[in-house]
Design an enzyme around this catalytic site. Structure first.
Site, PDB file in Angstrom:
ATOM      1  N   ASN A 151     -38.513 -33.327  21.193  1.00  0.00           N
ATOM      2  CA  ASN A 151     -38.192 -34.703  21.457  1.00  0.00           C
ATOM      3  C   ASN A 151     -39.074 -35.756  22.037  1.00  0.00           C
ATOM      4  OD1 ASN A 151     -36.816 -32.949  23.422  1.00  0.00           O
ATOM      5  ND2 ASN A 151     -36.333 -35.062  24.434  1.00  0.00           N
ATOM      6  N   SER A 199     -27.640 -33.594  15.826  1.00  0.00           N
ATOM      7  CA  SER A 199     -26.772 -34.913  16.591  1.00  0.00           C
ATOM      8  C   SER A 199     -26.850 -35.775  15.430  1.00  0.00           C
ATOM      9  CB  SER A 199     -27.342 -35.072  17.714  1.00  0.00           C
ATOM     10  OG  SER A 199     -26.957 -36.300  18.178  1.00  0.00           O
ATOM     11  N   CYS A 324     -37.513 -39.247  32.270  1.00  0.00           N
ATOM     12  CA  CYS A 324     -36.597 -38.749  31.333  1.00  0.00           C
ATOM     13  C   CYS A 324     -35.528 -39.710  31.411  1.00  0.00           C
ATOM     14  CB  CYS A 324     -35.971 -37.223  31.483  1.00  0.00           C
ATOM     15  SG  CYS A 324     -34.819 -37.052  30.016  1.00  0.00           S
TER      16      CYS A 324
HETATM   17  C1  LIG Z   1     -30.975 -36.431  21.693  1.00  0.00           C
HETATM   18  C2  LIG Z   1     -31.202 -34.802  22.018  1.00  0.00           C
HETATM   19  C3  LIG Z   1     -30.062 -34.109  22.351  1.00  0.00           C
HETATM   20  C4  LIG Z   1     -28.878 -34.559  22.734  1.00  0.00           C
HETATM   21  O1  LIG Z   1     -28.129 -35.040  21.775  1.00  0.00           O
HETATM   22  P1  LIG Z   1     -26.951 -35.997  22.045  1.00  0.00           P
HETATM   23  O2  LIG Z   1     -26.245 -36.063  20.576  1.00  0.00           O
HETATM   24  O3  LIG Z   1     -27.376 -37.309  22.613  1.00  0.00           O
HETATM   25  O4  LIG Z   1     -26.082 -35.208  23.067  1.00  0.00           O
HETATM   26  C5  LIG Z   1     -30.389 -32.529  22.399  1.00  0.00           C
HETATM   27  N1  LIG Z   1     -31.792 -32.089  22.093  1.00  0.00           N
HETATM   28  C6  LIG Z   1     -32.473 -33.019  21.252  1.00  0.00           C
HETATM   29  C7  LIG Z   1     -33.936 -32.395  21.031  1.00  0.00           C
HETATM   30  C8  LIG Z   1     -32.415 -34.179  21.404  1.00  0.00           C
HETATM   31  O5  LIG Z   1     -33.389 -35.265  21.163  1.00  0.00           O
END
Ligand SMILES: *Cc1c(COP(=O)(O)O)cnc(C)c1O
Length: 390
Positions: A151, A199, A324
């Site tokens: 991310n 997500s 973060c």
């Molecule tokens: C945003 C994200 C999450 C968390 O997802 P949510 O729906 O916000 O709980 C988990 N892993 C990665 C790689 C992300 O970018």
């Protein structure tokens, strides 16, 4: 000009997703567990959403569970594997140093409870080495969890190959595919994936909805007890509007990958090339094996937080990548994992693009960024010291 270049944090809900959601509030508002016709209308929408999501990841509808998002799905996968492993005396878990905190914090919690943890290095290019992964596997390894795309720095891991190694050794394999979804192809069968997290809000769906894919035959440990929703494995009345919006957004994103990818990649490359023209700037993460929309650079001699504020003043929304959670001054564990020293990690900037960004926006960023960097550096004692040291 207002430029949103923080799509790795969250995305704008697409019109398609919004249009799909609205009737779920006003018309098909029933509880999918209710046998009457208004409830059954909602149940039908839920089933259609499950079929859509399953179809686009190469899974069976019965292998798709809806959750509250990526974090829950990550927790769910890891706890499931840990419980299954512990039953057979397998308490070793393998992951990487730069996973999302939803993965890392869950693993650390299990470590405190007696599980053994190996976190693989991701090297300066942000990529796991397959031979190191293979060497880390032991007879007592219960799970390997490696994210598909990171991310912060956008690097893409060899998921299919990792899955093949795990399959051969009889180890469960989970991947956090939250950043990859809608940008990279996903096929759980081809890629040897046992469990996967998605997500909705990272691919232009609403916040608060996610997918937990779990291969048939893997016994799930429920995180939420209660009613019999989601095959009795995840209690609570389903968030039908968000799930329907998620399925519509996912379909739209997947259908348009071929068209969007070259466009977004061209914008990304123009932005990277332009930013790298500045003095003492480095690109974080492998240049080729990265998400089409991810730009992450360290600009030496500046503070990422100040840079973000000044960019925001001229209408540009980015992310510092150095902390973060805002308010925390700890440098990102991802940037430390690829070997950056604190000072350099603090000067990091992530700009994450999607199909809504335009070339004019990239030109605007490239016009505004260098003078801001110059101003910040002119006030920076760190920069002054660096220049004098040369
Ligand atoms: C945003 C994200 C999450 C968390 O997802 P949510 O729906 O916000 O709980 C988990 N892993 C990665 C790689 C992300 O970018």
């Amino acid at each position: 000009m207002n430029i949103y270049a923080d799509n790795a944090a969250t995305t704008k809900v697409s019109k398609t997703a919004l249009d799909a959601m609205l009737p779920c509030f006003a018309e098909a508002y029933g509880n999918p567990s209710s046998p009457h016709h208004i409830g059954q209308e909602a149940a039908k929408l839920l089933m259609a959403a499950r079929e859509t999501v399953a179809g686009y990841i190469g899974a069976e509808p019965s292998e798709v569970l809806f959750t509250s998002g990526g974090s829950e799905s990550d927790n769910q996968a890891i706890i499931t594997a840990a419980v299954l492993g512990a039953r057979r005396g397998k308490k070793h878990l393998v992951s990487t140093k730069f996973e999302h905190h939803a993965v890392l914090h869950t693993l650390k919690k299990l470590e405190k409870e007696g599980f053994l943890l190996t976190l693989l290095d991701v090297h300066e290019d942000g990529l796991v080495r397959l031979e190191e992964l293979e060497a880390a596997l032991r007879p007592d390894t219960a799970l390997v969890t490696v994210m598909y795309a990171n991310n912060e720095i956008g690097t893409i891991q060899p998921i299919k190959e990792i899955g093949a190694i795990c399959r051969e050794k009889g180890v469960l394999f989970h991947t956090d595919a939250v950043q990859a979804a809608g940008h990279l192809p996903i096929n759980v069968k081809d890629q040897n994936i046992d469990m996967l997290s998605l997500s909705a809000h990272k691919f232009c769906g609403p916040k608060g909805a996610g997918v937990f894919f779990v291969r048939k035959g893997i016994a799930i440990t429920s995180l939420i007890e209660g009613g019999a929703q989601e095959r009795g494995k995840r209690a609570g009345t389903e968030n039908v509007p968000a799930i329907v919006g998620m399925a519509a957004a996912f379909k739209e994103a997947c259908d348009n990958i071929a068209e969007n990818t070259p466009k977004i990649r061209a914008l990304r490359d123009k932005l990277i090339d332009g930013i790298l023209k500045m003095d003492e700037v480095i690109l974080n993460g492998d240049r080729e094996k990265r998400l089409p929309g991810n730009v992450n650079v360290s600009i030496k001699g500046i503070e990422g937080e100040s840079l973000l504020l000044m960019l925001d003043h001229v209408g540009i929304c980015g992310s510092s990548g150095s902390a973060c959670t805002s308010g925390s001054l700890d440098p990102s564990h991802v940037l430390l994992a690829i070997g950056l020293v604190h000072e350099v990690a603090h000067g990091s900037l992530r700009l994450s693009l999607d199909e809504n960004n335009t070339e004019e926006e990239i030109d605007y960023i490239l016009e505004k960024l260098p003078p801001i960097v110059e101003r910040l550096r002119s006030m920076s004692p760190v920069w002054k010291k660096m220049k004098e040291g040369k």
